[in-house]
Design a protein around this motif. Structure first.
Motif, PDB file in Angstrom:
ATOM      1  N   VAL A  32       0.872  -1.172   0.000  1.00 22.86           N
ATOM      2  CA  VAL A  32       0.000   0.000   0.000  1.00 22.86           C
ATOM      3  C   VAL A  32       0.910   1.223   0.000  1.00 22.86           C
ATOM      4  O   VAL A  32       1.778   1.366   0.868  1.00 22.86           O
ATOM      5  CB  VAL A  32      -0.928   0.016   1.226  1.00 22.86           C
ATOM      6  CG1 VAL A  32      -1.817   1.256   1.208  1.00 22.86           C
ATOM      7  CG2 VAL A  32      -1.764  -1.252   1.273  1.00 22.86           C
ATOM      8  N   ARG A  33       0.715   2.083  -0.997  1.00 23.72           N
ATOM      9  CA  ARG A  33       1.570   3.266  -1.116  1.00 23.72           C
ATOM     10  C   ARG A  33       0.740   4.531  -0.924  1.00 23.72           C
ATOM     11  O   ARG A  33      -0.286   4.721  -1.577  1.00 23.72           O
ATOM     12  CB  ARG A  33       2.239   3.312  -2.483  1.00 23.72           C
ATOM     13  CG  ARG A  33       3.205   4.465  -2.621  1.00 23.72           C
ATOM     14  CD  ARG A  33       3.946   4.385  -3.921  1.00 23.72           C
ATOM     15  NE  ARG A  33       4.988   5.402  -3.953  1.00 23.72           N
ATOM     16  CZ  ARG A  33       5.573   5.805  -5.056  1.00 23.72           C
ATOM     17  NH1 ARG A  33       5.255   5.261  -6.202  1.00 23.72           N
ATOM     18  NH2 ARG A  33       6.494   6.724  -5.011  1.00 23.72           N
ATOM     19  N   PHE A  34       1.187   5.365  -0.010  1.00 28.65           N
ATOM     20  CA  PHE A  34       0.567   6.658   0.242  1.00 28.65           C
ATOM     21  C   PHE A  34       1.467   7.722  -0.379  1.00 28.65           C
ATOM     22  O   PHE A  34       2.666   7.747  -0.117  1.00 28.65           O
ATOM     23  CB  PHE A  34       0.448   6.922   1.747  1.00 28.65           C
ATOM     24  CG  PHE A  34      -0.405   5.934   2.479  1.00 28.65           C
ATOM     25  CD1 PHE A  34      -1.763   6.142   2.611  1.00 28.65           C
ATOM     26  CD2 PHE A  34       0.163   4.796   3.047  1.00 28.65           C
ATOM     27  CE1 PHE A  34      -2.552   5.234   3.299  1.00 28.65           C
ATOM     28  CE2 PHE A  34      -0.622   3.885   3.743  1.00 28.65           C
ATOM     29  CZ  PHE A  34      -1.987   4.102   3.857  1.00 28.65           C
ATOM     30  N   GLN A  35       0.899   8.587  -1.198  1.00 27.12           N
ATOM     31  CA  GLN A  35       1.636   9.711  -1.777  1.00 27.12           C
ATOM     32  C   GLN A  35       0.863  10.986  -1.478  1.00 27.12           C
ATOM     33  O   GLN A  35      -0.365  11.006  -1.597  1.00 27.12           O
ATOM     34  CB  GLN A  35       1.757   9.596  -3.291  1.00 27.12           C
ATOM     35  CG  GLN A  35       2.762   8.612  -3.778  1.00 27.12           C
ATOM     36  CD  GLN A  35       2.920   8.736  -5.292  1.00 27.12           C
ATOM     37  OE1 GLN A  35       1.999   9.073  -6.012  1.00 27.12           O
ATOM     38  NE2 GLN A  35       4.114   8.453  -5.752  1.00 27.12           N
ATOM     39  N   VAL A  36       1.588  12.045  -1.123  1.00 28.71           N
ATOM     40  CA  VAL A  36       0.955  13.338  -0.867  1.00 28.71           C
ATOM     41  C   VAL A  36       1.617  14.371  -1.767  1.00 28.71           C
ATOM     42  O   VAL A  36       2.842  14.468  -1.822  1.00 28.71           O
ATOM     43  CB  VAL A  36       1.087  13.748   0.615  1.00 28.71           C
ATOM     44  CG1 VAL A  36       0.451  15.109   0.857  1.00 28.71           C
ATOM     45  CG2 VAL A  36       0.458  12.696   1.516  1.00 28.71           C
ATOM     46  N   TRP A  37       0.771  15.118  -2.472  1.00 26.91           N
ATOM     47  CA  TRP A  37       1.225  16.159  -3.384  1.00 26.91           C
ATOM     48  C   TRP A  37       0.568  17.479  -2.997  1.00 26.91           C
ATOM     49  O   TRP A  37      -0.585  17.514  -2.581  1.00 26.91           O
ATOM     50  CB  TRP A  37       0.820  15.827  -4.820  1.00 26.91           C
ATOM     51  CG  TRP A  37       1.515  14.644  -5.382  1.00 26.91           C
ATOM     52  CD1 TRP A  37       1.200  13.325  -5.176  1.00 26.91           C
ATOM     53  CD2 TRP A  37       2.652  14.643  -6.231  1.00 26.91           C
ATOM     54  NE1 TRP A  37       2.067  12.512  -5.850  1.00 26.91           N
ATOM     55  CE2 TRP A  37       2.970  13.303  -6.522  1.00 26.91           C
ATOM     56  CE3 TRP A  37       3.424  15.646  -6.798  1.00 26.91           C
ATOM     57  CZ2 TRP A  37       4.024  12.945  -7.331  1.00 26.91           C
ATOM     58  CZ3 TRP A  37       4.469  15.289  -7.617  1.00 26.91           C
ATOM     59  CH2 TRP A  37       4.768  13.950  -7.869  1.00 26.91           C
ATOM     60  N   ASP A  38       1.306  18.564  -3.151  1.00 30.05           N
ATOM     61  CA  ASP A  38       0.750  19.901  -2.996  1.00 30.05           C
ATOM     62  C   ASP A  38       0.244  20.325  -4.372  1.00 30.05           C
ATOM     63  O   ASP A  38       0.963  20.218  -5.363  1.00 30.05           O
ATOM     64  CB  ASP A  38       1.830  20.870  -2.501  1.00 30.05           C
ATOM     65  CG  ASP A  38       1.332  22.292  -2.431  1.00 30.05           C
ATOM     66  OD1 ASP A  38       0.149  22.490  -2.104  1.00 30.05           O
ATOM     67  OD2 ASP A  38       2.123  23.211  -2.707  1.00 30.05           O
ATOM     68  N   HIS A  39      -0.983  20.767  -4.426  1.00 30.40           N
ATOM     69  CA  HIS A  39      -1.578  21.178  -5.704  1.00 30.40           C
ATOM     70  C   HIS A  39      -1.991  22.637  -5.585  1.00 30.40           C
ATOM     71  O   HIS A  39      -2.814  22.992  -4.748  1.00 30.40           O
ATOM     72  CB  HIS A  39      -2.792  20.300  -6.001  1.00 30.40           C
ATOM     73  CG  HIS A  39      -3.380  20.529  -7.347  1.00 30.40           C
ATOM     74  ND1 HIS A  39      -4.327  21.479  -7.597  1.00 30.40           N
ATOM     75  CD2 HIS A  39      -3.144  19.919  -8.532  1.00 30.40           C
ATOM     76  CE1 HIS A  39      -4.661  21.456  -8.861  1.00 30.40           C
ATOM     77  NE2 HIS A  39      -3.960  20.501  -9.457  1.00 30.40           N
ATOM     78  N   ASP A  40      -1.413  23.476  -6.379  1.00 32.06           N
ATOM     79  CA  ASP A  40      -1.753  24.900  -6.374  1.00 32.06           C
ATOM     80  C   ASP A  40      -1.774  25.409  -7.813  1.00 32.06           C
ATOM     81  O   ASP A  40      -1.453  24.667  -8.745  1.00 32.06           O
ATOM     82  CB  ASP A  40      -0.785  25.705  -5.491  1.00 32.06           C
ATOM     83  CG  ASP A  40       0.667  25.546  -5.880  1.00 32.06           C
ATOM     84  OD1 ASP A  40       0.962  25.436  -7.080  1.00 32.06           O
ATOM     85  OD2 ASP A  40       1.524  25.529  -4.982  1.00 32.06           O
ATOM     86  N   PRO A  41      -2.151  26.675  -8.024  1.00 27.14           N
ATOM     87  CA  PRO A  41      -2.232  27.186  -9.403  1.00 27.14           C
ATOM     88  C   PRO A  41      -0.918  27.107 -10.182  1.00 27.14           C
ATOM     89  O   PRO A  41      -0.924  27.035 -11.408  1.00 27.14           O
ATOM     90  CB  PRO A  41      -2.655  28.647  -9.219  1.00 27.14           C
ATOM     91  CG  PRO A  41      -3.334  28.675  -7.900  1.00 27.14           C
ATOM     92  CD  PRO A  41      -2.646  27.639  -7.058  1.00 27.14           C
ATOM     93  N   ILE A  42       0.203  27.088  -9.477  1.00 25.84           N
ATOM     94  CA  ILE A  42       1.500  27.028 -10.145  1.00 25.84           C
ATOM     95  C   ILE A  42       1.796  25.615 -10.642  1.00 25.84           C
ATOM     96  O   ILE A  42       2.452  25.420 -11.644  1.00 25.84           O
ATOM     97  CB  ILE A  42       2.624  27.520  -9.209  1.00 25.84           C
ATOM     98  CG1 ILE A  42       2.364  28.987  -8.849  1.00 25.84           C
ATOM     99  CG2 ILE A  42       3.985  27.343  -9.829  1.00 25.84           C
ATOM    100  CD1 ILE A  42       3.266  29.523  -7.771  1.00 25.84           C
ATOM    101  N   GLY A  43       1.323  24.612  -9.927  1.00 27.73           N
ATOM    102  CA  GLY A  43       1.586  23.227 -10.320  1.00 27.73           C
ATOM    103  C   GLY A  43       1.494  22.281  -9.143  1.00 27.73           C
ATOM    104  O   GLY A  43       0.955  22.606  -8.100  1.00 27.73           O
ATOM    105  N   ARG A  44       2.048  21.098  -9.331  1.00 27.47           N
ATOM    106  CA  ARG A  44       2.043  20.075  -8.277  1.00 27.47           C
ATOM    107  C   ARG A  44       3.449  19.886  -7.741  1.00 27.47           C
ATOM    108  O   ARG A  44       4.392  19.761  -8.510  1.00 27.47           O
ATOM    109  CB  ARG A  44       1.533  18.750  -8.841  1.00 27.47           C
ATOM    110  CG  ARG A  44       0.082  18.756  -9.178  1.00 27.47           C
ATOM    111  CD  ARG A  44      -0.348  17.463  -9.814  1.00 27.47           C
ATOM    112  NE  ARG A  44       0.317  16.311  -9.238  1.00 27.47           N
ATOM    113  CZ  ARG A  44      -0.210  15.099  -9.152  1.00 27.47           C
ATOM    114  NH1 ARG A  44      -1.407  14.884  -9.624  1.00 27.47           N
ATOM    115  NH2 ARG A  44       0.449  14.100  -8.625  1.00 27.47           N
ATOM    116  N   ASP A  45       3.570  19.831  -6.419  1.00 28.70           N
ATOM    117  CA  ASP A  45       4.852  19.587  -5.767  1.00 28.70           C
ATOM    118  C   ASP A  45       4.726  18.342  -4.900  1.00 28.70           C
ATOM    119  O   ASP A  45       3.754  18.186  -4.158  1.00 28.70           O
ATOM    120  CB  ASP A  45       5.264  20.775  -4.892  1.00 28.70           C
ATOM    121  CG  ASP A  45       5.470  22.044  -5.695  1.00 28.70           C
ATOM    122  OD1 ASP A  45       6.108  21.967  -6.754  1.00 28.70           O
ATOM    123  OD2 ASP A  45       4.978  23.098  -5.257  1.00 28.70           O
TER     124      ASP A  45
END
Length: 91
Positions: A32-45
Motif C-alpha cells: 500500500v503506497r501513500f503519496q501526498v502532493w501539494d496542488h496549487d495554481p502554479i503546479g504540483r509539488d
C-alpha cells in the motif's frame, strides 16, 4: 490505484474525509503506497510518500509518516475485512 480529491487552501492541515476500498487478491504480496502532493495554481509539488506491506497494516487509527519531508505524516483509519479481502483506508 485510487486518488482522493484535492483539498484547496489548507496546506498545513488538510482533511480528505474520504474512504478508499481495495480488493486485495494476494495479501502476502500486496503493498500500500501513500503519496501526498501539494496542488496549487502554479503546479504540483511532491510532499512525501510511504509504502507499507499490506500484512504490516493493523486496523485502527494510525499515523503514516512520510518520506520526503521532515516530520510530515497523514492520519488514517484502516479497516480490514478478512472475509472478502477488502481493505478500507480513510484519510
Amino acid at each position: 490505484m485510487q486518488q482522493t480529491r484535492v483539498v484547496d487552501d489548507n496546506g498545513f492541515n488538510p482533511m480528505w474525509e474520504e474512504t478508499l476500498v481495495f480488493d486485495i487478491q494476494m495479501p502476502q504480496l500486496a503493498l500500500v503506497r501513500f503519496q501526498v502532493w501539494d496542488h496549487d495554481p502554479i503546479g504540483r509539488d511532491f510532499i512525501g510518500q510511504r509504502t507499507v506491506a499490506f500484512t504490516s497494516m493493523l486496523p485502527g487509527f494510525r499515523h503514516v509518516y512520510l518520506e520526503g519531508m521532515a516530520e510530515s505524516s497523514i492520519f488514517v483509519h484502516v479497516a480490514i475485512n478478512d472475509n472478502s479481502g477488502k481493505v478500507s483506508v480513510k484519510e
